[in-house]
Scaffold this motif. Structure first.
Motif, PDB file in Angstrom:
ATOM      1  N   LEU A 164       4.693 -12.131   6.395  1.00  0.00           N
ATOM      2  CA  LEU A 164       4.629 -11.027   7.358  1.00  0.00           C
ATOM      3  C   LEU A 164       4.313 -11.506   8.768  1.00  0.00           C
ATOM      4  N   SER A 165       3.407 -12.471   8.879  1.00  0.00           N
ATOM      5  CA  SER A 165       3.020 -12.949  10.217  1.00  0.00           C
ATOM      6  C   SER A 165       4.144 -13.742  10.880  1.00  0.00           C
ATOM      7  N   SER A 166       5.075 -14.279  10.102  1.00  0.00           N
ATOM      8  CA  SER A 166       6.195 -15.008  10.684  1.00  0.00           C
ATOM      9  C   SER A 166       7.339 -14.070  11.060  1.00  0.00           C
ATOM     10  N   GLN A 167       7.200 -12.796  10.708  1.00  0.00           N
ATOM     11  CA  GLN A 167       8.225 -11.800  11.027  1.00  0.00           C
ATOM     12  C   GLN A 167       8.163 -11.476  12.506  1.00  0.00           C
ATOM     13  N   ASP A 171      10.154  -3.922  13.881  1.00  0.00           N
ATOM     14  CA  ASP A 171      10.888  -2.847  13.227  1.00  0.00           C
ATOM     15  C   ASP A 171      11.177  -3.161  11.761  1.00  0.00           C
ATOM     16  N   ASP A 172      11.351  -4.435  11.465  1.00  0.00           N
ATOM     17  CA  ASP A 172      11.709  -4.835  10.112  1.00  0.00           C
ATOM     18  C   ASP A 172      10.492  -5.013   9.205  1.00  0.00           C
ATOM     19  N   SER A 173       9.278  -4.929   9.749  1.00  0.00           N
ATOM     20  CA  SER A 173       8.096  -5.210   8.938  1.00  0.00           C
ATOM     21  C   SER A 173       7.939  -4.209   7.795  1.00  0.00           C
ATOM     22  N   SER A 174       8.299  -2.953   7.994  1.00  0.00           N
ATOM     23  CA  SER A 174       8.155  -1.973   6.911  1.00  0.00           C
ATOM     24  C   SER A 174       9.108  -2.306   5.763  1.00  0.00           C
ATOM     25  N   LYS A 175      10.306  -2.777   6.083  1.00  0.00           N
ATOM     26  CA  LYS A 175      11.256  -3.174   5.042  1.00  0.00           C
ATOM     27  C   LYS A 175      10.732  -4.409   4.306  1.00  0.00           C
ATOM     28  N   LEU A 176      10.193  -5.353   5.064  1.00  0.00           N
ATOM     29  CA  LEU A 176       9.666  -6.567   4.457  1.00  0.00           C
ATOM     30  C   LEU A 176       8.468  -6.255   3.561  1.00  0.00           C
ATOM     31  N   LYS A 177       7.606  -5.359   4.023  1.00  0.00           N
ATOM     32  CA  LYS A 177       6.457  -4.955   3.206  1.00  0.00           C
ATOM     33  C   LYS A 177       6.917  -4.335   1.890  1.00  0.00           C
ATOM     34  N   LYS A 178       7.967  -3.549   1.966  1.00  0.00           N
ATOM     35  CA  LYS A 178       8.494  -2.932   0.753  1.00  0.00           C
ATOM     36  C   LYS A 178       9.019  -3.998  -0.209  1.00  0.00           C
ATOM     37  N   VAL A 179       9.753  -4.969   0.329  1.00  0.00           N
ATOM     38  CA  VAL A 179      10.284  -6.054  -0.497  1.00  0.00           C
ATOM     39  C   VAL A 179       9.149  -6.860  -1.130  1.00  0.00           C
ATOM     40  N   LEU A 180       8.067  -7.085  -0.375  1.00  0.00           N
ATOM     41  CA  LEU A 180       6.935  -7.865  -0.856  1.00  0.00           C
ATOM     42  C   LEU A 180       6.007  -7.064  -1.773  1.00  0.00           C
TER      43      LEU A 180
END
Length: 191
Positions: A164-167, A171-180
């Motif tokens: 997450l910190s490398s994101q 805007d894409d962090s919510s999608k990444l959080k969902k994937v993780l």
């Protein structure tokens, strides 16, 4: 063929110490144990007062290794930005707010007299904390297996935070959080 095992000085080596396993701590106070675990995971300072002992070793199983360096003995109170876990003599005054207090009234005690935390546990606990509590309760786990399992859970969470910190695109962090698999009740821990 001879195998090379890590020495006690290696930073990646998880040392197992039966005396300081989390099951022993949980037997003292279920609610106090859960509060200590929550405070440790979300960054609320823990102050151990009354005896400069090895009580902090209980936290080594659920604190990421990088936080171990914050365990200090001191003759005065230090704020959370200086140390996450602080061991103080019993006569040192500490702030009442935002500090989880672990008090030893008797020099010969192995377990604290009381644990007082300024927080109320959330209705839905962070996923990592729930998994740690389940591991502590798992009767099929030996203490050593439990310790190693908890270390693996912490590493998994640490890797999610690094990802997450490398994101770069917020805007894409919510999608990444969902994937993780990071849910709303995990936010405080991830932060």
């Amino acid at each position: 063929m001879m195998q090379n095992f890590p020495s006690h000085g290696d930073s990646d080596c998880v040392l197992y110490d039966n005396e300081y396993n989390l099951r022993n701590l949980r037997q003292v106070s279920k609610q106090g144990f859960q509060q200590l675990l929550f405070c440790s995971l979300v960054g609320i300072q823990i102050v151990i007062r009354g005896r400069n002992n090895d009580f902090y070793k209980y936290f080594k199983d659920f604190l990421p290794h990088a936080f171990h360096r914050f365990i200090q003995e001191s003759t005065k109170y230090l704020p959370v930005n200086k140390c996450r876990i602080l061991v103080l003599p019993s006569d040192i005054i500490i702030p009442q707010n935002n500090v989880c207090r672990v008090e030893f009234m008797d020099e010969n005690q192995d377990m604290p007299t009381f644990i007082k935390c300024p927080i109320e546990l959330p209705h839905k606990l962070p996923s990592l904390m729930t998994k740690i509590l389940n591991a502590v309760d798992e009767k099929l786990f030996t203490n050593n297996t439990m310790s190693k399992f908890i270390q693996a859970l912490i590493e998994e969470t640490k890797n999610k935070v690094i990802c997450l910190s490398s994101q770069h695109h917020h805007d894409d962090s919510s999608k990444l959080k969902k994937v993780l698999g990071i849910q709303q009740h995990d936010e405080k821990l991830i932060d």
